[in-house]
Design an enzyme around this catalytic site. Structure first.
Site, PDB file in Angstrom:
ATOM      1  N   ARG A   1      37.311  41.309  46.970  1.00  0.00           N
ATOM      2  CA  ARG A   1      36.225  41.828  46.126  1.00  0.00           C
ATOM      3  C   ARG A   1      35.475  42.904  46.923  1.00  0.00           C
ATOM      4  O   ARG A   1      35.231  42.723  48.114  1.00  0.00           O
ATOM      5  CB  ARG A   1      35.266  40.709  45.696  1.00  0.00           C
TER       6      ARG A   1
ATOM      7  N   ASP B   1      24.121  41.416  46.815  1.00  0.00           N
ATOM      8  CA  ASP B   1      25.461  41.443  47.415  1.00  0.00           C
ATOM      9  C   ASP B   1      25.555  42.408  48.589  1.00  0.00           C
ATOM     10  O   ASP B   1      26.476  42.318  49.397  1.00  0.00           O
ATOM     11  CB  ASP B   1      26.501  41.814  46.360  1.00  0.00           C
TER      12      ASP B   1
ATOM     13  N   ASN C   1      23.155  44.410  43.277  1.00  0.00           N
ATOM     14  CA  ASN C   1      23.212  43.044  42.737  1.00  0.00           C
ATOM     15  C   ASN C   1      23.858  43.120  41.359  1.00  0.00           C
ATOM     16  O   ASN C   1      24.195  44.194  40.862  1.00  0.00           O
ATOM     17  CB  ASN C   1      21.812  42.420  42.674  1.00  0.00           C
TER      18      ASN C   1
HETATM   19  O1  MRU Z   1      29.996  38.492  40.641  1.00  0.00           O
HETATM   20  P1  MRU Z   1      29.249  37.396  41.335  1.00  0.00           P
HETATM   21  O2  MRU Z   1      28.997  36.198  40.474  1.00  0.00           O
HETATM   22  O3  MRU Z   1      29.871  37.046  42.663  1.00  0.00           O
HETATM   23  O4  MRU Z   1      27.827  38.061  41.636  1.00  0.00           O
HETATM   24  C1  MRU Z   1      26.863  37.311  42.312  1.00  0.00           C
HETATM   25  C2  MRU Z   1      25.560  37.992  42.428  1.00  0.00           C
HETATM   26  O5  MRU Z   1      25.374  39.092  41.974  1.00  0.00           O
HETATM   27  C3  MRU Z   1      24.500  37.276  43.215  1.00  0.00           C
HETATM   28  O6  MRU Z   1      23.235  37.625  42.732  1.00  0.00           O
HETATM   29  C4  MRU Z   1      24.609  37.700  44.679  1.00  0.00           C
HETATM   30  O7  MRU Z   1      25.898  37.461  45.161  1.00  0.00           O
HETATM   31  C5  MRU Z   1      23.638  37.004  45.532  1.00  0.00           C
HETATM   32  S1  MRU Z   1      24.193  35.362  45.869  1.00  0.00           S
HETATM   33  C6  MRU Z   1      23.137  34.521  46.847  1.00  0.00           C
END
Ligand code: MRU
Length: 362
Positions: free
Chosen positions: A89, A242, A252
């Site tokens: 990812r 992220d 995010n």
């Molecule tokens: O696509 P995802 O579900 O992995 O995205 C997660 C997010 O955007 C969260 O807000 C981010 O990873 C922070 S987790 C503590």
């Protein structure tokens, strides 16, 4: 955190040498775990979002390296595993942080020593994540107490986007850790949970977590936040992230930026909670962050449970219409009131980050 009275982490080692994770694609309808036995398994569960959330992606990737070292602990195998897991990812920098940490720990060792060392280091990354999130919780709780003291009546109304709770980390969460601590300490809180289209991490994961812990909450359509803020029904926002760049810009889940804009217009404090493993000191600004583009199917279809209990996937769009699905957006630092980190609260700026993490920025 607890599910039906039993404490869980999101990822844990088993006595038989495998790893077990909670399958987040099945929540909230079914609580199912999956056993992982190889680096390929770890890469697959990250890609398919069986595990997701920036810190948890990093933890799963670390175990991926540990599995790879059991099969072949050569330099070439170490590099191949890092490359393979690093491609799963693109946006969450915790993935690369964890892989770099594994590499720095393992590369100087002899191949014979790597398998055991890799396993111990992956476990250390998990344990540290729990402690880091607990500290974020403590610092964030102080912010919530201050905000609550300014209110004459009613619970503190907090809006959050996506899932930055314990399911997104190893335990506690980032944005939700202060909320759990406040709730446990008897501070009255109520959480507005953005549904978080298209994958609905808010409706399916954040609401599930908060419900399991008994935290009062209400799921809202993603577009409702601005309206609630205009009517004084949101006291503050807290989200996770992220990737944070050196200047304090924040990537995010898609839709975060719009919430930050609405918060600014309505003088609602907008906090971002993060572990230092989410800071990308190499990138100057949010414009440089790679944004994941996911399948349009996530947008054009939806899954849910029928009254019979059967889980089905249905089409929701006009047949033949194409969709576009950028999975993250960038909120410029000027819209962020403060960062909540494991070392305390700071301004969303290079100076702010450096005041808490002077060594790391070098
Ligand atoms: O696509 P995802 O579900 O992995 O995205 C997660 C997010 O955007 C969260 O807000 C981010 O990873 C922070 S987790 C503590």
């Amino acid at each position: 955190m607890k599910i039906a009275g039993r404490p869980y982490r999101t990822i844990w080692p088993r006595a038989d040498g495998a790893i077990e994770v909670i399958d987040q694609t099945r929540l909230p309808h079914e609580f199912v775990t999956e056993v992982l036995t190889s680096a390929d398994d770890c890469a697959r569960v990250i890609k398919t979002m069986v595990v997701r959330g920036a810190p948890l992606i990093g933890a799963a990737a670390a175990y991926g390296v540990a599995f790879a070292m059991r099969t072949d602990a050569s330099d070439a195998a170490l590099q191949a595993a890092i490359l393979m897991l690093g491609a799963t990812r693109p946006t969450a920098v915790n993935l690369h942080w964890a892989l770099r940490r594994m590499e720095q720990h393992l590369a100087p060792l002899s191949p014979a020593a790597r398998a055991a060392a890799a396993w111990a280091e992956a476990a250390a990354i998990c344990d540290e994540d729990v402690e880091v999130c607990r500290r974020i919780g403590e610092h964030g709780f102080a912010c919530l107490k201050t905000a609550a003291a300014k209110k004459a009546t009613g619970p503190l109304n907090i809006l959050t986007h996506c899932n930055a709770g314990w399911l997104a980390t190893v335990d506690w969460g980032t944005a939700l850790a202060p909320i759990y601590m406040a709730h446990d300490a008897g501070l009255a809180v109520h959480v507005w949970v953005d549904e978080t289209r298209p994958r609905n991490q808010g409706a399916s994961l954040t609401a599930y977590e908060l419900g399991a812990h008994g935290v009062p909450h209400t799921i809202i359509a993603d577009n409702a936040g601005g309206h609630l803020m205009q009517h004084g029904r949101v006291d503050l926002c807290i989200v996770g992230t992220d990737r944070v760049t050196r200047n304090g810009d924040v990537a995010n889940k898609i839709g975060t930026y719009l919430k930050a804009l609405a918060a600014k217009d309505n003088d609602v404090p907008f906090y971002v909670a993060l572990p230092s493993s989410t800071i990308d000191w190499q990138l100057a600004s949010g414009r440089d962050i790679p944004i994941e583009e996911r399948s349009a199917e996530e947008l054009l279809q939806m899954s849910g449970r029928l009254s019979t209990g059967e889980i089905v996937r249905v089409a929701i769009a006009a047949p033949g219409s194409p969709g576009a699905n950028p999975a993250f957006d960038v909120t410029p630092s000027r819209f962020i009131s403060a960062f909540i980190t494991e070392r305390g609260v700071c301004a969303a700026s290079e100076e702010g980050l450096k005041s808490l993490f002077p060594q790391e920025s070098e």
